[in-house]
Every structure is written in structure tokens, then in C-alpha cells.
Design a protein around this motif. Structure first.
Motif, mmCIF file in Angstrom:
data_model
loop_
_atom_site.group_PDB
_atom_site.id
_atom_site.type_symbol
_atom_site.label_atom_id
_atom_site.label_comp_id
_atom_site.label_asym_id
_atom_site.label_seq_id
_atom_site.Cartn_x
_atom_site.Cartn_y
_atom_site.Cartn_z
ATOM 1 N N LYS A 176 0.861 -1.183 0.000
ATOM 2 C CA LYS A 176 0.000 0.000 0.000
ATOM 3 C C LYS A 176 0.900 1.237 0.000
ATOM 4 O O LYS A 176 1.955 1.236 0.646
ATOM 5 C CB LYS A 176 -0.881 0.045 1.254
ATOM 6 N N PHE A 177 0.454 2.281 -0.682
ATOM 7 C CA PHE A 177 1.241 3.515 -0.751
ATOM 8 C C PHE A 177 0.262 4.671 -0.582
ATOM 9 O O PHE A 177 -0.628 4.854 -1.407
ATOM 10 C CB PHE A 177 1.957 3.586 -2.105
ATOM 11 N N VAL A 178 0.402 5.397 0.509
ATOM 12 C CA VAL A 178 -0.592 6.414 0.850
ATOM 13 C C VAL A 178 0.093 7.758 1.076
ATOM 14 O O VAL A 178 1.134 7.829 1.741
ATOM 15 C CB VAL A 178 -1.355 6.006 2.143
ATOM 16 N N LEU A 179 -0.488 8.809 0.528
ATOM 17 C CA LEU A 179 -0.017 10.170 0.816
ATOM 18 C C LEU A 179 -0.953 10.776 1.852
ATOM 19 O O LEU A 179 -2.163 10.586 1.791
ATOM 20 C CB LEU A 179 -0.040 11.027 -0.454
ATOM 21 N N SER A 180 -0.392 11.534 2.785
ATOM 22 C CA SER A 180 -1.256 12.190 3.780
ATOM 23 C C SER A 180 -0.833 13.639 4.003
ATOM 24 O O SER A 180 0.295 14.037 3.677
ATOM 25 C CB SER A 180 -1.228 11.419 5.101
ATOM 26 N N GLY A 181 -1.785 14.412 4.532
ATOM 27 C CA GLY A 181 -1.492 15.780 4.954
ATOM 28 C C GLY A 181 -1.122 16.746 3.845
ATOM 29 O O GLY A 181 -0.299 17.642 4.041
ATOM 30 N N ILE A 241 -2.098 11.552 9.001
ATOM 31 C CA ILE A 241 -1.438 10.260 9.249
ATOM 32 C C ILE A 241 -2.420 9.261 9.874
ATOM 33 O O ILE A 241 -2.466 8.096 9.481
ATOM 34 C CB ILE A 241 -0.213 10.447 10.173
ATOM 35 N N GLN A 242 -3.212 9.729 10.845
ATOM 36 C CA GLN A 242 -4.140 8.825 11.524
ATOM 37 C C GLN A 242 -5.128 8.204 10.537
ATOM 38 O O GLN A 242 -5.374 6.999 10.560
ATOM 39 C CB GLN A 242 -4.887 9.565 12.650
ATOM 40 N N GLU A 243 -5.667 9.051 9.667
ATOM 41 C CA GLU A 243 -6.615 8.527 8.664
ATOM 42 C C GLU A 243 -5.941 7.554 7.711
ATOM 43 O O GLU A 243 -6.548 6.576 7.270
ATOM 44 C CB GLU A 243 -7.269 9.674 7.890
ATOM 45 N N ALA A 244 -4.678 7.835 7.393
ATOM 46 C CA ALA A 244 -3.924 6.930 6.523
ATOM 47 C C ALA A 244 -3.757 5.569 7.209
ATOM 48 O O ALA A 244 -4.001 4.521 6.602
ATOM 49 C CB ALA A 244 -2.562 7.538 6.189
ATOM 50 N N LEU A 245 -3.390 5.595 8.507
ATOM 51 C CA LEU A 245 -3.186 4.348 9.254
ATOM 52 C C LEU A 245 -4.504 3.582 9.413
ATOM 53 O O LEU A 245 -4.543 2.352 9.279
ATOM 54 C CB LEU A 245 -2.559 4.638 10.627
ATOM 55 N N ASP A 246 -5.581 4.309 9.671
ATOM 56 C CA ASP A 246 -6.902 3.678 9.786
ATOM 57 C C ASP A 246 -7.282 2.998 8.471
ATOM 58 O O ASP A 246 -7.773 1.872 8.451
ATOM 59 C CB ASP A 246 -7.976 4.725 10.130
ATOM 60 N N TRP A 247 -7.044 3.702 7.374
ATOM 61 C CA TRP A 247 -7.379 3.161 6.049
ATOM 62 C C TRP A 247 -6.580 1.877 5.795
ATOM 63 O O TRP A 247 -7.124 0.872 5.331
ATOM 64 C CB TRP A 247 -7.096 4.203 4.963
#
Lengths: 117, 117
Positions: free
Chosen positions: A76-81, A105-111
């Protein structure tokens, strides 16, 4: 303005914090930081851009390269903020539809945990 | 396998022909060829990839950089002649939806002239 990268790993998730300006001088540094994570046993990589004030086309190209690696290596590769400047740079070429983008970051980790990683 | 780039300009359209493998060693060459066209008085740039046998993530990143430049400088940017390998590399990260992709050079030129360039 300076450029800094910090990273940590927790529960098979790599969190990369980028700070400053991502341009043709600093993006190779981002590239060299990201690449090793795709060789490691992490399931997901979050790149937090909340402290990035500016990103040029070379920075975007580097993130696209990360995205390509992630698909190949099944991570998984997620951009946040993303601030407005960074988001606009991505949406200019509709790349905001290509990346997984989360508010923070929190939403990324939750996802990521919802994805069953 | 070698790597070659040829380019020509006609009626304010730049045609860039790439031949061989686009990887981390050759993509800076492609980048250096593309960039000057965004400074010139061309309205459109066609990158023909029909003779490209392989393209890695750095090549894709370079094309994304070209796309970013094109949006900023308000130029048309078209890819043509993508073989299966190259197309699959783009579609892996849904980038086939981000680029304007045409079957061959003629279709790319027809599309550009229909855009009123």
C-alpha cells in the motif's frame, strides 16, 4: 528553506515524514529514502507531506515512481497531509485520482488497517 | 539494446521519437530532450514510443514530469504508439487515464489539429 526526511517503522507500516521543499535538488533524496522500503518487509508506506511547503514536477515524478514500485511490490502507498499547494500540483494533471490520499497520518493508518494489512 | 532520441518540429508541433529502453540510465536523456520544448514556441509535443521495448518507473516518472510541464505551459502533450509492455506499465497505476494516448503519430497529429492548435 531546508529539507528534511524522517522515517520510522511500526507494525509493518513505514511512515515517511517530509519537511520543506521538494524540488529537483531534494527529490533524489526522497527517492533514495523511499526505494529501500519497497525492499523491506513492510506492507504499507505512508508519505506525510503536511510540512511540505512546495513541490515541483520532479517531486511529483518521484511520488509517481513510488506508486509504481508499490504496485509492483504489492505494497500500500498512501499520501497524507497534503496542503493546498501540493494538492493543486497533483490535481493539475489529475494525479489526485491516481494516488490514495488521506487527510492526515491517523486517517492513513486507519485506512491501511481497514484494508486488512 | 541501445537508446536513441530523434526530434523534429513542424507547424508548431514537436515530434519526439524514442527508441530502445527507457530506464534510470536513459530517462535523464529523455528529460533533457523534452524540457527545452516547453520553453519553445511549440503548441504541442508528441512523444512516439512505438520503438520503445521497455520502460521502467523512472521512464514513467519522466513522462509524468513532461505532463506537468505541459499543463503549466499550456501545451498539448500526447503519447503515441504504445506497445503492450509500455501501456501495461502505465495502466498498472492507472496513469493511462491521465495521459492523452493515441494509436500512432498520425492519430496524435489529427487529434492536435482538432483541438484547434
Amino acid at each position: 528553506m531546508g529539507f528534511k526526511i524522517n522515517y520510522c517503522e511500526r507494525d509493518k507500516v513505514a511512515l515517511v515524514n517530509v519537511e520543506g521543499e521538494i524540488d529537483m535538488y531534494t527529490s533524489p533524496n526522497l527517492r533514495d529514502t523511499l526505494l529501500p522500503f519497497f525492499k523491506k518487509k513492510v506492507d504499507a508506506i505512508v508519505v506525510d507531506l503536511s510540512l511540505v511547503s512546495f513541490m515541483d514536477s520532479s517531486g511529483i515524478a518521484t511520488l509517481v515512481e513510488g506508486l509504481q514500485w508499490s504496485k509492483k511490490e504489492k505494497r500500500k502507498f498512501v499520501l497524507s497531509g497534503l496542503g493546498k499547494t501540493v494538492f493543486n500540483a497533483l490535481s493539475l494533471t489529475k494525479l489526485d485520482n491516481v494516488f490514495t490520499i488521506k487527510e492526515n497520518i491517523q486517517e492513513a493508518l486507519d485506512w491501511i488497517s481497514r484494508q486488512g494489512v
